[in-house]
Design a protein around this motif. Structure first.
Motif, short mmCIF file in Angstrom:
data_model
loop_
_atom_site.label_atom_id
_atom_site.label_comp_id
_atom_site.label_asym_id
_atom_site.label_seq_id
_atom_site.Cartn_x
_atom_site.Cartn_y
_atom_site.Cartn_z
N PHE A 1 0.79 -1.22 0.00
CA PHE A 1 0.00 0.00 0.00
C PHE A 1 0.83 1.28 0.00
CE2 PHE A 1 -2.60 -3.32 1.90
CZ PHE A 1 -3.70 -3.28 1.06
N GLY A 2 2.15 1.15 0.12
CA GLY A 2 3.03 2.29 -0.09
C GLY A 2 3.21 3.21 1.09
N ALA A 3 2.37 3.13 2.08
CA ALA A 3 2.51 4.02 3.23
C ALA A 3 1.73 3.45 4.40
CB ALA A 3 1.98 5.42 2.90
N GLU A 4 2.06 3.89 5.57
CA GLU A 4 1.33 3.44 6.73
C GLU A 4 -0.06 4.07 6.75
OE1 GLU A 4 3.12 3.25 10.60
OE2 GLU A 4 5.07 3.69 9.72
N ARG A 5 -1.03 3.31 7.28
CA ARG A 5 -2.39 3.84 7.38
C ARG A 5 -2.61 4.33 8.79
NH1 ARG A 5 -5.46 4.24 3.87
NH2 ARG A 5 -4.96 3.48 1.82
N GLU A 6 -3.13 5.51 8.88
CA GLU A 6 -3.38 6.10 10.18
C GLU A 6 -4.55 5.38 10.86
OE1 GLU A 6 -3.95 10.59 12.05
OE2 GLU A 6 -4.05 10.23 9.90
N GLN A 7 -4.31 4.82 12.04
CA GLN A 7 -5.32 4.03 12.72
C GLN A 7 -6.22 4.92 13.59
OE1 GLN A 7 -5.84 0.72 12.05
NE2 GLN A 7 -4.42 1.28 10.44
N ARG A 8 -7.11 5.63 12.94
CA ARG A 8 -8.08 6.45 13.64
C ARG A 8 -9.46 5.86 13.41
NH1 ARG A 8 -7.39 12.16 10.96
NH2 ARG A 8 -7.85 10.75 9.24
N PRO A 9 -10.41 6.12 14.33
CA PRO A 9 -11.78 5.63 14.13
C PRO A 9 -12.35 6.10 12.79
CG PRO A 9 -11.52 6.49 16.35
CD PRO A 9 -10.26 6.85 15.60
N GLY A 10 -12.92 5.17 12.05
CA GLY A 10 -13.56 5.53 10.79
C GLY A 10 -12.68 5.50 9.57
N VAL A 11 -11.34 5.47 9.76
CA VAL A 11 -10.42 5.46 8.62
C VAL A 11 -10.48 4.09 7.93
CG1 VAL A 11 -7.99 5.59 7.95
CG2 VAL A 11 -8.92 7.19 9.62
N LEU A 12 -10.39 4.07 6.61
CA LEU A 12 -10.41 2.82 5.86
C LEU A 12 -9.29 1.90 6.33
CD1 LEU A 12 -11.08 4.13 2.24
CD2 LEU A 12 -12.65 2.75 3.60
N SER A 13 -9.62 0.66 6.58
CA SER A 13 -8.61 -0.32 6.97
C SER A 13 -7.88 -0.81 5.73
CB SER A 13 -9.27 -1.49 7.70
OG SER A 13 -10.15 -2.17 6.83
N VAL A 14 -6.80 -1.54 5.96
CA VAL A 14 -5.99 -2.04 4.84
C VAL A 14 -6.82 -2.90 3.91
CG1 VAL A 14 -4.07 -3.56 4.24
CG2 VAL A 14 -3.80 -1.90 6.09
N TYR A 15 -7.62 -3.83 4.47
CA TYR A 15 -8.37 -4.73 3.59
C TYR A 15 -9.51 -4.01 2.87
CZ TYR A 15 -12.09 -5.32 7.14
OH TYR A 15 -13.12 -5.14 8.03
N GLU A 16 -10.03 -2.91 3.45
CA GLU A 16 -11.11 -2.19 2.79
C GLU A 16 -10.64 -1.52 1.51
OE1 GLU A 16 -14.38 -0.37 5.63
OE2 GLU A 16 -12.39 0.14 6.37
N VAL A 17 -9.36 -1.19 1.44
CA VAL A 17 -8.83 -0.54 0.24
C VAL A 17 -9.06 -1.42 -0.98
CG1 VAL A 17 -6.72 0.28 -0.89
CG2 VAL A 17 -7.12 0.80 1.53
N TRP A 18 -8.88 -2.74 -0.80
CA TRP A 18 -9.08 -3.66 -1.93
C TRP A 18 -10.52 -3.58 -2.43
CZ3 TRP A 18 -12.12 -7.82 -3.28
CH2 TRP A 18 -11.70 -8.56 -4.39
N TRP A 19 -11.49 -3.53 -1.50
CA TRP A 19 -12.89 -3.44 -1.91
C TRP A 19 -13.17 -2.11 -2.60
CZ3 TRP A 19 -15.85 -7.50 -2.32
CH2 TRP A 19 -15.65 -8.60 -1.51
#
Length: 434
Positions: free
Chosen positions: A72-90
């Motif tokens: 995914f090229g970068a870390e995902r900010e783990q805040r409430p409501g933010v898209l999770s890693v697996y949601e990006v695929w969907w």
């Protein structure tokens, strides 16, 4: 001031890149310690073994983090409501799925802007702030008729039989069988540019324990359908091999006055308030067995098919504990799975269902050869059901976790409904219309 990098890592929480560095530092330190003591693996102390196991666990976590970073090229900010890693695929499949006639929720649309952005609302109070519980499953709407559905992505190399078995049960002569309680496969899609992935389209179903059971008759009907469904599978030479509680669902759309939210079923679809529901006696649901990832279909002439043990969601199967390398007949294991569901979900947690115990005890025996076949289970259960009085069937199922005040409140509501059912001559065993 000079500080050892291993110490510096514990000053602040490590990010993914730091985890890799932490692993290297820790491994080096442990390696030096063991070298200085000149200990062989056989002479390691218990503390050292635990330390080595912890290092191995961190190594796996670091490797997974590195793979996510590369993907995914970068870390995902783990805040409430933010898209999770697996949601990006969907999200990446949104337009293609829409072209196939399936619409994902606004959360997954291109250019999605969170509805709470710029306000003081918390993401969890908004419809688009909730994530599907399972990475491989997501909800959607069939555009042709507005039907709420679920989409499940399957890796064919890992679960090569799932789609085939589901489609087998959709053959006309089997799909029309009233004993068929296998989740319907409405469609199977091949994911473009990903040859190993396919998406199975199914109706949107709900956990079979929600909302809670009101009467003994409702439980009896639920179990009748489950026994009937497993008998149907076995009679067609298919072993489920994972029929634990999470793989039992129900079609609850008629239970609710209006559509419920797929992630938070107690809320309305648009999150405008709580959704009201009927009891199962008022609107009898149909129950389904789902997830055929571990299922196998056998030749009708094979009276004793053998499979090497494979752990599904229920890890307590007695015959798997010490015989992982011994092939076994999977059909008695299915009996244990379903018996353990009844034991865990009903006998251990609810009062008034003790009449089920003798049958369940036989289903969960340690020796699989002593368990009854599903045909015998169906016959014995039918005999038990016929001996239950109407009064017993209309009686309330009491949760052992409820307190005195909650029991009083639920008891009063139950009796109001019960008197109405008696006056209207509503069946004490609520069967859904086919």
């Amino acid at each position: 001031m000079h500080m050892d990098p291993c110490v510096r890592m514990f000053i602040r929480p490590p990010n993914r890149s730091a985890l890799v560095l932490l692993l290297i530092c820790t491994s080096t330190c442990m390696g030096n310690t063991l070298t200085s003591r000149d200990k062989s693996p056989k002479t390691k102390t218990k503390t050292e073994r635990k330390a080595a196991e912890a290092i191995e666990l961190e190594r796996r976590k670091a490797l997974r983090a590195q793979r996510e970073f590369e993907a995914f090229g970068a870390e995902r900010e783990q805040r409430p409501g933010v898209l999770s890693v697996y949601e990006v695929w969907w999200c990446q499949q949104y337009q293609w799925l829409k072209a196939q006639g399936y619409l994902l929720r606004p959360r997954y649309a291109p250019g999605w802007v969170p509805s709470w952005e710029g306000s003081r609302r918390h993401p969890f109070t908004c419809e688009d702030g909730h994530v599907s519980e399972f990475a491989q499953i997501i909800d959607a709407t069939r555009m042709s008729d507005g039907l709420s559905i679920s989409l499940k992505v399957v890796d064919k190399s890992v679960y090569p039989h799932e789609a085939d078995i589901g489609q087998y049960f959709m053959m006309e002569h089997l799909a029309s069988d009233p004993n068929n309680h296998c989740v319907p496969f409405l469609d199977v899609l091949s994911v473009p540019n990903e040859e190993d992935k396919q998406i199975i389209v199914m109706p949107l179903l709900l956990d079979f324990t929600r909302p809670r059971f009101d009467t003994v008759g409702e439980v009896v009907e639920c179990l009748r359908q489950l026994f009937e469904g497993l008998f149907f599978m076995h009679n067609n030479h298919v072993a489920h091999r994972d029929c634990m509680s999470r793989n039992i669902m129900m079609d609850a759309k008629d239970l609710y006055l209006e559509p419920y939210h797929p992630v938070q079923p107690h809320m309305k679809r648009d999150f405008s308030g709580y959704v009201k529901h009927f009891t199962r006696t008022q609107r009898p649901p149909k129950y389904y067995l789902i997830d055929f990832g571990l299922s196998r279909r056998y030749d009708a002439t094979d009276e004793n098919p053998l499979e090497y043990p494979i752990f599904g969601g229920d890890k307590s199967v007695p015959e798997f504990q010490k015989n992982a390398d011994v092939p076994m007949n999977p059909f008695p294991t299915d009996i244990y799975y379903l018996g353990n569901v009844i034991r865990q979900q009903f006998l251990y947690t609810r009062s008034g269902l003790e009449f089920l115990k003798p049958l369940v005890d036989d289903m969960v025996q340690d020796d699989p050869s002593r368990r009854p076949t599903i045909e015998v289970v169906v016959r014995r259960f039918d005999s038990i059901r016929q001996k239950l009085s109407t009064w017993k069937l209309r009686s309330r199922v009491i949760s052992k976790e409820d307190g005195l005040l909650e029991n009083m409140y639920r008891g009063a509501a139950h009796w109001r409904r019960r008197i109405g059912f008696i006056v209207k001559r509503v069946s004490a065993i609520p069967c859904p219309s086919e």
